[in-house]
Write a protein that holds these residues in place. Structure first.
Motif, PDB file in Angstrom:
ATOM      1  N   GLU A 172      11.764 -11.852  49.200  1.00  0.00           N
ATOM      2  CA  GLU A 172      13.092 -12.325  49.615  1.00  0.00           C
ATOM      3  C   GLU A 172      13.668 -11.490  50.743  1.00  0.00           C
ATOM      4  O   GLU A 172      14.445 -11.989  51.576  1.00  0.00           O
ATOM      5  CB  GLU A 172      14.063 -12.358  48.428  1.00  0.00           C
ATOM      6  CG  GLU A 172      14.305 -11.038  47.731  1.00  0.00           C
ATOM      7  CD  GLU A 172      13.354 -10.777  46.581  1.00  0.00           C
ATOM      8  OE1 GLU A 172      13.707  -9.969  45.699  1.00  0.00           O
ATOM      9  OE2 GLU A 172      12.263 -11.381  46.560  1.00  0.00           O
ATOM     10  N   GLN A 200       5.915 -20.398  55.624  1.00  0.00           N
ATOM     11  CA  GLN A 200       7.256 -20.631  55.083  1.00  0.00           C
ATOM     12  C   GLN A 200       7.301 -22.001  54.418  1.00  0.00           C
ATOM     13  O   GLN A 200       6.903 -23.006  55.008  1.00  0.00           O
ATOM     14  CB  GLN A 200       8.303 -20.562  56.186  1.00  0.00           C
ATOM     15  CG  GLN A 200       9.740 -20.688  55.686  1.00  0.00           C
ATOM     16  CD  GLN A 200      10.741 -20.711  56.839  1.00  0.00           C
ATOM     17  OE1 GLN A 200      10.514 -21.386  57.834  1.00  0.00           O
ATOM     18  NE2 GLN A 200      11.831 -19.960  56.701  1.00  0.00           N
ATOM     19  N   GLY A 201       7.796 -22.023  53.182  1.00  0.00           N
ATOM     20  CA  GLY A 201       7.925 -23.275  52.456  1.00  0.00           C
ATOM     21  C   GLY A 201       9.237 -23.974  52.763  1.00  0.00           C
ATOM     22  O   GLY A 201      10.095 -23.453  53.486  1.00  0.00           O
ATOM     23  N   ALA A 202       9.397 -25.150  52.196  1.00  0.00           N
ATOM     24  CA  ALA A 202      10.612 -25.946  52.423  1.00  0.00           C
ATOM     25  C   ALA A 202      11.860 -25.242  51.904  1.00  0.00           C
ATOM     26  O   ALA A 202      12.963 -25.455  52.417  1.00  0.00           O
ATOM     27  CB  ALA A 202      10.461 -27.307  51.748  1.00  0.00           C
ATOM     28  N   ASP A 203      11.684 -24.384  50.907  1.00  0.00           N
ATOM     29  CA  ASP A 203      12.830 -23.664  50.340  1.00  0.00           C
ATOM     30  C   ASP A 203      13.107 -22.346  51.059  1.00  0.00           C
ATOM     31  O   ASP A 203      13.996 -21.585  50.668  1.00  0.00           O
ATOM     32  CB  ASP A 203      12.607 -23.400  48.852  1.00  0.00           C
ATOM     33  CG  ASP A 203      11.375 -22.525  48.576  1.00  0.00           C
ATOM     34  OD1 ASP A 203      10.623 -22.232  49.535  1.00  0.00           O
ATOM     35  OD2 ASP A 203      11.177 -22.132  47.409  1.00  0.00           O
ATOM     36  N   GLY A 204      12.342 -22.045  52.125  1.00  0.00           N
ATOM     37  CA  GLY A 204      12.565 -20.825  52.887  1.00  0.00           C
ATOM     38  C   GLY A 204      11.749 -19.639  52.420  1.00  0.00           C
ATOM     39  O   GLY A 204      11.732 -18.596  53.086  1.00  0.00           O
ATOM     40  N   SER A 205      11.070 -19.758  51.284  1.00  0.00           N
ATOM     41  CA  SER A 205      10.250 -18.658  50.778  1.00  0.00           C
ATOM     42  C   SER A 205       8.893 -18.655  51.479  1.00  0.00           C
ATOM     43  O   SER A 205       8.489 -19.653  52.094  1.00  0.00           O
ATOM     44  CB  SER A 205      10.058 -18.779  49.266  1.00  0.00           C
ATOM     45  OG  SER A 205       9.342 -19.964  48.950  1.00  0.00           O
TER      46      SER A 205
END
Length: 232
Positions: A162, A220-225
């Motif tokens: 994070e 990077q995933g769709a959720d920002g992670s």
């Protein structure tokens, strides 16, 4: 006269205890028996918590339990308060405690990382000085700028996902550099090409801070992670 002498003796006893750094504290709480049996430094620490933080014995019990979960392993020596934050000191160690208005613990930290109620790593990347250099064409013309921060490989290895995402979003994204490099002391690093945060690349760096030998990709995933994938 007898009543006067009793009052004088009582006052003298209170003063003598205060002079020794102790305060009369009611240790008869629902948790005091168990805590006294487990921790020999509980009674003295309770005296200090109760007096210096001006909380009830029951509240002091809960503060003590929270402190123990964060590493307290000896008698509390001093407590100081500044802007609502209490610095708890024992031996050579210090913890910082923030309280809620109802006398419960809001947060405990070691000055950097948050340890309670849940661990949250301090994002050291946000403190790194961003340095810049010109990007030149093959003919030597300046065609833009690159940016980089320098870190220890051990720091990068321990970085919470994070915190990496926060750095990418707040420092790298839309920064306008031709590329942005997180440069490690062992010659490896992470490069955001075009300051694009969607697919940084990890690998061996050249002298200009670009990846010369790709080791992996950080997607990077769709959720920002982010998730790491080894290069084939």
């Amino acid at each position: 006269m007898k009543r006067f002498l009793s009052l004088v003796l009582a006052a003298g006893l209170a003063l003598s205890l205060t002079a020794c750094g102790d305060v009369l504290v009611d240790l008869d709480t629902p948790k005091s028996g168990e805590l006294s049996a487990q921790y020999e430094f509980y009674p003295d620490s309770m005296n200090t918590l109760r007096a210096d933080m001006q909380i009830t014995p029951e509240q002091a019990d809960d503060v003590f339990i929270a402190l123990v979960s964060c590493g307290l392993d000896g008698k509390i020596n001093t407590i100081s308060e500044s802007d609502g934050v209490y610095k708890i000191r024992w031996g050579s160690s210090t913890l910082e405690v923030t309280m809620n208005d109802d006398g419960t613990v809001s947060e405990i930290s070691d000055g950097k990382d948050v340890l309670f109620p849940e661990y949250k790593q301090y994002n050291f990347l946000l403190d790194c000085k961003v340095k810049t250099a010109d990007v030149e064409s093959g003919s030597g013309d300046v065609i833009g700028q690159r940016a980089f921060v320098s870190v220890l490989k051990s720091q990068l290895a321990d970085l919470a996902p994070e915190n990496f995402a926060e750095f990418a979003e707040t420092v790298v994204k839309d920064s306008g550099y031709n590329y942005f490099t997180i440069k490690c002391d062992d010659g490896t690093g992470i490069v955001f090409d075009g300051s694009d945060v969607s697919l940084p690349v990890y690998g061996q760096l050249d002298d200009d801070g670009r990846v010369s030998d790709t080791v992996g990709f950080i997607k990077q995933g769709a959720d920002g992670s982010y998730t790491y994938e080894q290069a084939e």
